[in-house]
Design a protein around this motif. Structure first.
Motif, PDB file in Angstrom:
ATOM      1  N   ILE A   6      12.690  59.683 -37.674  1.00 19.48           N
ATOM      2  CA  ILE A   6      12.383  59.456 -39.081  1.00 19.48           C
ATOM      3  C   ILE A   6      12.905  58.075 -39.451  1.00 19.48           C
ATOM      4  O   ILE A   6      14.102  57.798 -39.346  1.00 19.48           O
ATOM      5  N   HIS A   7      12.001  57.197 -39.851  1.00 17.69           N
ATOM      6  CA  HIS A   7      12.357  55.821 -40.176  1.00 17.69           C
ATOM      7  C   HIS A   7      12.409  55.634 -41.693  1.00 17.69           C
ATOM      8  O   HIS A   7      11.397  55.834 -42.373  1.00 17.69           O
ATOM      9  N   GLY A   8      13.563  55.272 -42.218  1.00 17.85           N
ATOM     10  CA  GLY A   8      13.660  54.890 -43.622  1.00 17.85           C
ATOM     11  C   GLY A   8      13.424  53.396 -43.704  1.00 17.85           C
ATOM     12  O   GLY A   8      14.268  52.598 -43.288  1.00 17.85           O
ATOM     13  N   VAL A   9      12.259  53.007 -44.190  1.00 17.68           N
ATOM     14  CA  VAL A   9      11.826  51.609 -44.098  1.00 17.68           C
ATOM     15  C   VAL A   9      11.923  50.909 -45.451  1.00 17.68           C
ATOM     16  O   VAL A   9      11.207  51.259 -46.405  1.00 17.68           O
ATOM     17  N   ARG A  25       5.474  46.277 -38.998  1.00 21.29           N
ATOM     18  CA  ARG A  25       4.980  46.911 -37.771  1.00 21.29           C
ATOM     19  C   ARG A  25       5.032  48.435 -37.878  1.00 21.29           C
ATOM     20  O   ARG A  25       4.073  49.125 -37.504  1.00 21.29           O
ATOM     21  N   LEU A  26       6.129  48.957 -38.395  1.00 21.49           N
ATOM     22  CA  LEU A  26       6.264  50.412 -38.502  1.00 21.49           C
ATOM     23  C   LEU A  26       5.260  51.004 -39.490  1.00 21.49           C
ATOM     24  O   LEU A  26       4.659  52.051 -39.231  1.00 21.49           O
ATOM     25  N   VAL A  27       5.092  50.346 -40.631  1.00 20.75           N
ATOM     26  CA  VAL A  27       4.165  50.858 -41.647  1.00 20.75           C
ATOM     27  C   VAL A  27       2.740  50.870 -41.113  1.00 20.75           C
ATOM     28  O   VAL A  27       2.007  51.859 -41.256  1.00 20.75           O
ATOM     29  N   ARG A  28       2.331  49.788 -40.484  1.00 23.42           N
ATOM     30  CA  ARG A  28       0.953  49.701 -39.994  1.00 23.42           C
ATOM     31  C   ARG A  28       0.675  50.656 -38.850  1.00 23.42           C
ATOM     32  O   ARG A  28      -0.450  51.102 -38.649  1.00 23.42           O
ATOM     33  N   GLY A  29       1.698  51.010 -38.097  1.00 20.48           N
ATOM     34  CA  GLY A  29       1.483  51.873 -36.946  1.00 20.48           C
ATOM     35  C   GLY A  29       1.738  53.347 -37.181  1.00 20.48           C
ATOM     36  O   GLY A  29       1.480  54.179 -36.303  1.00 20.48           O
ATOM     37  N   ALA A  30       2.223  53.712 -38.351  1.00 18.04           N
ATOM     38  CA  ALA A  30       2.664  55.089 -38.589  1.00 18.04           C
ATOM     39  C   ALA A  30       1.499  56.054 -38.765  1.00 18.04           C
ATOM     40  O   ALA A  30       0.554  55.769 -39.501  1.00 18.04           O
ATOM     41  N   HIS A  91      10.567  69.501 -44.522  1.00 24.11           N
ATOM     42  CA  HIS A  91       9.245  69.020 -44.128  1.00 24.11           C
ATOM     43  C   HIS A  91       9.361  67.903 -43.090  1.00 24.11           C
ATOM     44  O   HIS A  91       8.681  67.933 -42.052  1.00 24.11           O
ATOM     45  N   LEU A  92      10.214  66.930 -43.347  1.00 26.96           N
ATOM     46  CA  LEU A  92      10.361  65.805 -42.433  1.00 26.96           C
ATOM     47  C   LEU A  92      10.983  66.241 -41.112  1.00 26.96           C
ATOM     48  O   LEU A  92      10.564  65.786 -40.035  1.00 26.96           O
ATOM     49  N   ALA A  93      11.961  67.132 -41.171  1.00 32.88           N
ATOM     50  CA  ALA A  93      12.589  67.624 -39.940  1.00 32.88           C
ATOM     51  C   ALA A  93      11.591  68.399 -39.089  1.00 32.88           C
ATOM     52  O   ALA A  93      11.600  68.290 -37.851  1.00 32.88           O
ATOM     53  N   ALA A  94      10.731  69.170 -39.737  1.00 38.92           N
ATOM     54  CA  ALA A  94       9.720  69.928 -38.990  1.00 38.92           C
ATOM     55  C   ALA A  94       8.776  68.980 -38.248  1.00 38.92           C
ATOM     56  O   ALA A  94       8.404  69.232 -37.081  1.00 38.92           O
ATOM     57  N   LEU A  95       8.376  67.885 -38.876  1.00 39.65           N
ATOM     58  CA  LEU A  95       7.528  66.897 -38.209  1.00 39.65           C
ATOM     59  C   LEU A  95       8.255  66.277 -37.021  1.00 39.65           C
ATOM     60  O   LEU A  95       7.682  66.121 -35.931  1.00 39.65           O
ATOM     61  N   ALA A  96       9.511  65.905 -37.223  1.00 40.02           N
ATOM     62  CA  ALA A  96      10.281  65.296 -36.140  1.00 40.02           C
ATOM     63  C   ALA A  96      10.442  66.251 -34.970  1.00 40.02           C
ATOM     64  O   ALA A  96      10.292  65.866 -33.805  1.00 40.02           O
ATOM     65  N   HIS A  97      10.717  67.518 -35.255  1.00 37.69           N
ATOM     66  CA  HIS A  97      10.908  68.491 -34.175  1.00 37.69           C
ATOM     67  C   HIS A  97       9.596  68.875 -33.506  1.00 37.69           C
ATOM     68  O   HIS A  97       9.604  69.465 -32.425  1.00 37.69           O
ATOM     69  N   ALA A  98       8.486  68.513 -34.117  1.00 38.33           N
ATOM     70  CA  ALA A  98       7.179  68.678 -33.478  1.00 38.33           C
ATOM     71  C   ALA A  98       6.806  67.438 -32.664  1.00 38.33           C
ATOM     72  O   ALA A  98       5.700  67.346 -32.141  1.00 38.33           O
ATOM     73  N   GLY A  99       7.751  66.486 -32.575  1.00 48.15           N
ATOM     74  CA  GLY A  99       7.523  65.290 -31.774  1.00 48.15           C
ATOM     75  C   GLY A  99       6.891  64.138 -32.516  1.00 48.15           C
ATOM     76  O   GLY A  99       6.506  63.136 -31.900  1.00 48.15           O
ATOM     77  N   GLU A 100       6.780  64.240 -33.833  1.00 50.03           N
ATOM     78  CA  GLU A 100       6.114  63.203 -34.625  1.00 50.03           C
ATOM     79  C   GLU A 100       7.132  62.226 -35.227  1.00 50.03           C
ATOM     80  O   GLU A 100       8.167  62.629 -35.754  1.00 50.03           O
ATOM     81  N   ASP A 101       6.812  60.936 -35.163  1.00 45.55           N
ATOM     82  CA  ASP A 101       7.579  59.942 -35.894  1.00 45.55           C
ATOM     83  C   ASP A 101       7.087  59.900 -37.342  1.00 45.55           C
ATOM     84  O   ASP A 101       5.898  60.097 -37.601  1.00 45.55           O
ATOM     85  N   VAL A 102       7.992  59.644 -38.261  1.00 46.77           N
ATOM     86  CA  VAL A 102       7.645  59.578 -39.686  1.00 46.77           C
ATOM     87  C   VAL A 102       8.236  58.310 -40.280  1.00 46.77           C
ATOM     88  O   VAL A 102       9.396  57.973 -40.008  1.00 46.77           O
ATOM     89  N   VAL A 103       7.445  57.612 -41.079  1.00 40.59           N
ATOM     90  CA  VAL A 103       7.944  56.462 -41.830  1.00 40.59           C
ATOM     91  C   VAL A 103       8.089  56.872 -43.292  1.00 40.59           C
ATOM     92  O   VAL A 103       7.114  57.306 -43.916  1.00 40.59           O
ATOM     93  N   VAL A 104       9.310  56.771 -43.800  1.00 40.61           N
ATOM     94  CA  VAL A 104       9.570  57.035 -45.219  1.00 40.61           C
ATOM     95  C   VAL A 104       9.651  55.684 -45.924  1.00 40.61           C
ATOM     96  O   VAL A 104      10.514  54.859 -45.602  1.00 40.61           O
ATOM     97  N   LEU A 105       8.750  55.447 -46.850  1.00 37.10           N
ATOM     98  CA  LEU A 105       8.701  54.178 -47.573  1.00 37.10           C
ATOM     99  C   LEU A 105       9.805  54.116 -48.623  1.00 37.10           C
ATOM    100  O   LEU A 105       9.981  55.058 -49.402  1.00 37.10           O
TER     101      LEU A 105
END
Length: 241
Positions: A6-9, A25-30, A91-105
């Motif tokens: 989980i990236h706090g950007v 880079r993170l925002v465009r690729g998320a 919600h964010l932890a569930a995404l991370a534990h499913a293997g997904e990266d998340v960008v929080v703006l």
């Protein structure tokens, strides 16, 4: 399975070209993008990245249950926000534990009066969290004023206008340079504190710093109404070579 990050950007003060290369880079690729907003509003963080997201990005709008509708002293205020942050964390932890990266703006810098701090404290023990710093709104404000905020050994104080009036007065009187944030409906109170400290004539109001409708006004010439994105400055006058 690899756990996602989980990236706090930090997005900076409001202009895309003031974002860091890493943030861009993170925002465009998320694939997963999360952001805070007031209910019924698009959200300033989401506005900043308009046109940058990939076509298949999945957006998660985190809508505050309360902002200024009740005073922060109301017991319901913390209860509602605590429940809100807990739901966002799940919600964010569930995404991370499913293997997904998340960008929080995050507007400005994530660790400077930002809502992401409340997620970070809840997430850091249950998922990988990475923070990308950003230019703060106050830096954008004093740059907009075209005047250095500190010289020599000037002491800079950063306040929120939500403080009691007597506390504002004391701290304004005791500092060389000043930044006041979270003004909103507290502008009249802040003005009284500046007058009591004998410093209103030195104060500047910066609205929408680094945004298209940026405006810099001597506080003495301003009205008692300020937008959400407003900062008051007093520039230091310290030692110079």
């Amino acid at each position: 399975m690899t756990i996602g990050t989980i990236h706090g950007v930090g997005l900076g003060p409001g202009a895309q070209d003031l974002m860091s290369v890493r943030a861009d880079r993170l925002v465009r690729g998320a694939r997963h993008i999360a952001f805070f907003r007031k209910a019924g509003k698009p959200g300033q963080a989401r506005r900043i990245v308009d046109g940058m997201l990939r076509a298949d990005a999945i957006e998660y709008a985190m809508e505050y249950p309360v902002t200024t509708e009740i005073p922060i002293s109301d017991p319901r205020y913390n209860d509602w926000l605590s429940t809100f942050y807990a739901e966002c964390t799940r919600h964010l932890a569930a995404l991370a534990h499913a293997g997904e990266d998340v960008v929080v703006l995050c507007e400005g810098d994530p660790f400077f009066y930002g809502s992401f701090m409340h997620l970070h404290s809840r997430l850091s023990d249950i998922a990988p969290v990475c923070v990308v710093p950003g230019i703060t709104g106050m830096s954008g404000a004093w740059t907009a004023s075209d005047t250095p905020i500190t010289w020599g050994e000037d002491v800079l104080t950063v306040l929120t206008a939500t403080l009691p009036e007597d506390e504002l007065t004391r701290r304004i009187r005791d500092t060389d340079a000043l930044v006041v944030m979270k003004i909103g409906r507290h502008l009249a109170k802040l003005r009284r504190a500046l007058v009591a400290a004998g410093r209103e004539e030195s104060a500047w109001l910066v609205e929408y710093a680094a945004m298209p409708d940026q405006r810099v006004t001597r506080l003495a010439d301003a009205t008692d109404i300020a937008p959400y994105f407003a900062i008051v400055l007093i520039h230091g006058q310290g030692r110079r070579p």
